[in-house]
Write a protein that holds these residues in place. Structure first.
Motif, PDB file in Angstrom:
ATOM      1  N   LYS A  58       0.848  -1.185   0.000  1.00 36.10           N
ATOM      2  CA  LYS A  58       0.000   0.000   0.000  1.00 36.10           C
ATOM      3  C   LYS A  58       0.884   1.235   0.000  1.00 36.10           C
ATOM      4  O   LYS A  58       1.888   1.291   0.696  1.00 36.10           O
ATOM      5  N   VAL A  59       0.512   2.210  -0.820  1.00 31.63           N
ATOM      6  CA  VAL A  59       1.289   3.444  -0.900  1.00 31.63           C
ATOM      7  C   VAL A  59       1.079   4.237   0.376  1.00 31.63           C
ATOM      8  O   VAL A  59      -0.050   4.442   0.829  1.00 31.63           O
ATOM      9  N   GLN A  60       2.181   4.647   0.965  1.00 33.52           N
ATOM     10  CA  GLN A  60       2.134   5.432   2.191  1.00 33.52           C
ATOM     11  C   GLN A  60       2.170   6.904   1.823  1.00 33.52           C
ATOM     12  O   GLN A  60       3.087   7.354   1.150  1.00 33.52           O
ATOM     13  N   THR A  61       1.151   7.619   2.255  1.00 31.79           N
ATOM     14  CA  THR A  61       1.129   9.061   2.025  1.00 31.79           C
ATOM     15  C   THR A  61       1.063   9.750   3.373  1.00 31.79           C
ATOM     16  O   THR A  61       0.422   9.272   4.306  1.00 31.79           O
ATOM     17  N   GLY A  62       1.705  10.863   3.478  1.00 34.99           N
ATOM     18  CA  GLY A  62       1.677  11.637   4.710  1.00 34.99           C
ATOM     19  C   GLY A  62       0.478  12.552   4.742  1.00 34.99           C
ATOM     20  O   GLY A  62       0.237  13.251   5.723  1.00 34.99           O
ATOM     21  N   LYS A  63      -0.301  12.542   3.676  1.00 30.98           N
ATOM     22  CA  LYS A  63      -1.451  13.438   3.569  1.00 30.98           C
ATOM     23  C   LYS A  63      -2.710  12.757   4.094  1.00 30.98           C
ATOM     24  O   LYS A  63      -2.891  11.567   3.955  1.00 30.98           O
ATOM     25  N   GLN A  64      -3.579  13.546   4.657  1.00 28.79           N
ATOM     26  CA  GLN A  64      -4.870  13.037   5.139  1.00 28.79           C
ATOM     27  C   GLN A  64      -5.981  13.471   4.185  1.00 28.79           C
ATOM     28  O   GLN A  64      -7.106  13.688   4.599  1.00 28.79           O
ATOM     29  N   GLU A  65      -5.655  13.636   2.924  1.00 31.33           N
ATOM     30  CA  GLU A  65      -6.637  14.037   1.917  1.00 31.33           C
ATOM     31  C   GLU A  65      -7.653  12.929   1.703  1.00 31.33           C
ATOM     32  O   GLU A  65      -7.459  11.800   2.121  1.00 31.33           O
ATOM     33  N   GLU A  66      -8.701  13.274   0.993  1.00 34.95           N
ATOM     34  CA  GLU A  66      -9.721  12.281   0.685  1.00 34.95           C
ATOM     35  C   GLU A  66      -9.445  11.624  -0.662  1.00 34.95           C
ATOM     36  O   GLU A  66     -10.356  11.293  -1.387  1.00 34.95           O
ATOM     37  N   SER A  67      -8.178  11.470  -0.986  1.00 39.42           N
ATOM     38  CA  SER A  67      -7.824  10.802  -2.235  1.00 39.42           C
ATOM     39  C   SER A  67      -7.979   9.296  -2.062  1.00 39.42           C
ATOM     40  O   SER A  67      -7.986   8.780  -0.948  1.00 39.42           O
ATOM     41  N   LEU A  68      -8.105   8.634  -3.197  1.00 39.46           N
ATOM     42  CA  LEU A  68      -8.253   7.179  -3.154  1.00 39.46           C
ATOM     43  C   LEU A  68      -6.945   6.542  -2.681  1.00 39.46           C
ATOM     44  O   LEU A  68      -5.868   6.995  -3.055  1.00 39.46           O
ATOM     45  N   PRO A  69      -7.045   5.488  -1.886  1.00 43.33           N
ATOM     46  CA  PRO A  69      -5.823   4.774  -1.513  1.00 43.33           C
ATOM     47  C   PRO A  69      -5.263   4.088  -2.760  1.00 43.33           C
ATOM     48  O   PRO A  69      -5.980   3.867  -3.735  1.00 43.33           O
ATOM     49  N   SER A  70      -3.991   3.759  -2.719  1.00 44.17           N
ATOM     50  CA  SER A  70      -3.391   3.107  -3.886  1.00 44.17           C
ATOM     51  C   SER A  70      -2.356   2.077  -3.475  1.00 44.17           C
ATOM     52  O   SER A  70      -1.871   2.067  -2.348  1.00 44.17           O
ATOM     53  N   LEU A  71      -2.070   1.191  -4.432  1.00 40.87           N
ATOM     54  CA  LEU A  71      -1.067   0.146  -4.257  1.00 40.87           C
ATOM     55  C   LEU A  71       0.114   0.439  -5.160  1.00 40.87           C
ATOM     56  O   LEU A  71      -0.046   0.973  -6.256  1.00 40.87           O
ATOM     57  N   LEU A  72       1.285   0.040  -4.702  1.00 41.60           N
ATOM     58  CA  LEU A  72       2.492   0.139  -5.506  1.00 41.60           C
ATOM     59  C   LEU A  72       2.911  -1.272  -5.882  1.00 41.60           C
ATOM     60  O   LEU A  72       3.116  -2.121  -5.018  1.00 41.60           O
ATOM     61  N   PHE A  73       2.993  -1.527  -7.199  1.00 39.86           N
ATOM     62  CA  PHE A  73       3.545  -2.772  -7.718  1.00 39.86           C
ATOM     63  C   PHE A  73       4.943  -2.437  -8.207  1.00 39.86           C
ATOM     64  O   PHE A  73       5.112  -1.529  -9.021  1.00 39.86           O
ATOM     65  N   ALA A  74       5.939  -3.135  -7.718  1.00 40.82           N
ATOM     66  CA  ALA A  74       7.318  -2.906  -8.137  1.00 40.82           C
ATOM     67  C   ALA A  74       7.876  -4.212  -8.674  1.00 40.82           C
ATOM     68  O   ALA A  74       7.783  -5.250  -8.022  1.00 40.82           O
ATOM     69  N   VAL A  75       8.445  -4.151  -9.870  1.00 41.61           N
ATOM     70  CA  VAL A  75       8.975  -5.339 -10.547  1.00 41.61           C
ATOM     71  C   VAL A  75      10.440  -5.095 -10.872  1.00 41.61           C
ATOM     72  O   VAL A  75      10.804  -4.026 -11.359  1.00 41.61           O
ATOM     73  N   LEU A  76      11.270  -6.093 -10.611  1.00 34.71           N
ATOM     74  CA  LEU A  76      12.672  -6.063 -11.011  1.00 34.71           C
ATOM     75  C   LEU A  76      12.976  -7.412 -11.646  1.00 34.71           C
ATOM     76  O   LEU A  76      12.744  -8.461 -11.028  1.00 34.71           O
ATOM     77  N   ALA A  77      13.457  -7.383 -12.876  1.00 36.50           N
ATOM     78  CA  ALA A  77      13.724  -8.626 -13.610  1.00 36.50           C
ATOM     79  C   ALA A  77      14.841  -8.380 -14.608  1.00 36.50           C
ATOM     80  O   ALA A  77      15.130  -7.232 -14.947  1.00 36.50           O
ATOM     81  N   PRO A  78      15.470  -9.464 -15.096  1.00 41.04           N
ATOM     82  CA  PRO A  78      16.432  -9.268 -16.182  1.00 41.04           C
ATOM     83  C   PRO A  78      15.733  -8.492 -17.297  1.00 41.04           C
ATOM     84  O   PRO A  78      14.596  -8.796 -17.660  1.00 41.04           O
ATOM     85  N   ASP A  79      16.377  -7.459 -17.800  1.00 39.89           N
ATOM     86  CA  ASP A  79      15.739  -6.559 -18.758  1.00 39.89           C
ATOM     87  C   ASP A  79      15.506  -7.241 -20.094  1.00 39.89           C
ATOM     88  O   ASP A  79      16.337  -8.015 -20.559  1.00 39.89           O
ATOM     89  N   TRP A  80      14.374  -6.962 -20.709  1.00 40.56           N
ATOM     90  CA  TRP A  80      14.058  -7.407 -22.052  1.00 40.56           C
ATOM     91  C   TRP A  80      13.062  -6.429 -22.652  1.00 40.56           C
ATOM     92  O   TRP A  80      12.332  -5.757 -21.929  1.00 40.56           O
ATOM     93  N   ALA A  81      13.064  -6.325 -23.972  1.00 41.25           N
ATOM     94  CA  ALA A  81      12.163  -5.404 -24.661  1.00 41.25           C
ATOM     95  C   ALA A  81      10.723  -5.825 -24.391  1.00 41.25           C
ATOM     96  O   ALA A  81      10.349  -6.964 -24.621  1.00 41.25           O
ATOM     97  N   GLY A  82       9.919  -4.916 -23.860  1.00 45.21           N
ATOM     98  CA  GLY A  82       8.516  -5.217 -23.610  1.00 45.21           C
ATOM     99  C   GLY A  82       8.191  -5.517 -22.162  1.00 45.21           C
ATOM    100  O   GLY A  82       7.031  -5.760 -21.830  1.00 45.21           O
ATOM    101  N   LEU A  83       9.163  -5.510 -21.274  1.00 44.01           N
ATOM    102  CA  LEU A  83       8.909  -5.805 -19.857  1.00 44.01           C
ATOM    103  C   LEU A  83       7.877  -4.843 -19.277  1.00 44.01           C
ATOM    104  O   LEU A  83       6.891  -5.264 -18.673  1.00 44.01           O
ATOM    105  N   ALA A  84       8.061  -3.547 -19.476  1.00 40.87           N
ATOM    106  CA  ALA A  84       7.137  -2.552 -18.914  1.00 40.87           C
ATOM    107  C   ALA A  84       5.741  -2.717 -19.509  1.00 40.87           C
ATOM    108  O   ALA A  84       4.739  -2.675 -18.783  1.00 40.87           O
TER     109      ALA A  84
END
Length: 186
Positions: A58-84
């Motif tokens: 879960k993305v940690q925000t220091g703000k108490q705004e009424e914005s939608l919560p969000s998730l962070l997906f982080a990927v690390l892999a041997p690089d290849w064309a088209g990974l992103a």
């Protein structure tokens, strides 16, 4: 504080930070959480090299705004064309809305590692159970896609030994484009 649960020395953290800073001009704009996740991924890659590594949190925000919560997906892999593109497509297929993405290469010696950060908004109509199921599916699929496609590209490039470098690149781009429509390996 974000790395306190890991047994990393200050020297290790500094080395990972240098890799991140050298890998992308965007490094100075990474949040502390994004940098922490990348350090954890680099550590995983060092412990189990050549694999696709995925962290979701879960993305940690220091703000108490009424914005939608969000998730962070982080990927690390041997690089290849088209990974992103594969990572983004996987998140979209799960029906989630991408709020932000950044992809770049991190170098470790001569090896190139593809890093993809994707922030996904969590809509109010998504209950906890559905979110957990979607997150697990995405995480599993991202790991599988990153690993399988890297392996498919390696197999293809090994078959093209002796073929001109330009022609080999052309064929691997065609394979990446074809894969978007037909995931069966050539």
């Amino acid at each position: 504080p974000l790395l306190s649960h890991l047994s990393l020395t200050p020297r290790q953290v500094a080395r990972y930070n240098r890799m991140i800073s050298r890998g992308t001009s965007y490094a100075n704009r990474l949040t502390a959480q994004e940098r922490s996740v990348l350090i954890r991924l680099l550590r995983e890659e060092e412990m189990i090299p050549g694999m696709a590594h995925v962290i979701t949190e879960k993305v940690q925000t220091g703000k108490q705004e009424e914005s939608l919560p969000s998730l962070l997906f982080a990927v690390l892999a041997p690089d290849w064309a088209g990974l992103a593109d594969a990572c983004l497509g996987t998140v979209h297929e799960a029906g989630l809305n991408i709020a932000y993405t950044h992809a770049f290469i991190l170098r470790r010696g001569r090896e190139k590692l593809g890093a993809v950060l994707i922030e996904v908004e969590i809509t109010p109509n998504l209950d906890r159970r559905s979110l957990d199921i979607a997150r697990a599916k995405i995480q599993e699929r991202l790991s599988r896609i990153a690993a399988q496609d890297a392996a498919n590209n390696e197999r293809l490039l090994s078959r093209l030994q002796g073929v001109s470098h330009r022609r080999a690149r052309f064929v691997s781009v065609l394979v990446a484009l074809r894969h978007a429509f037909d995931p069966e390996p050539l």
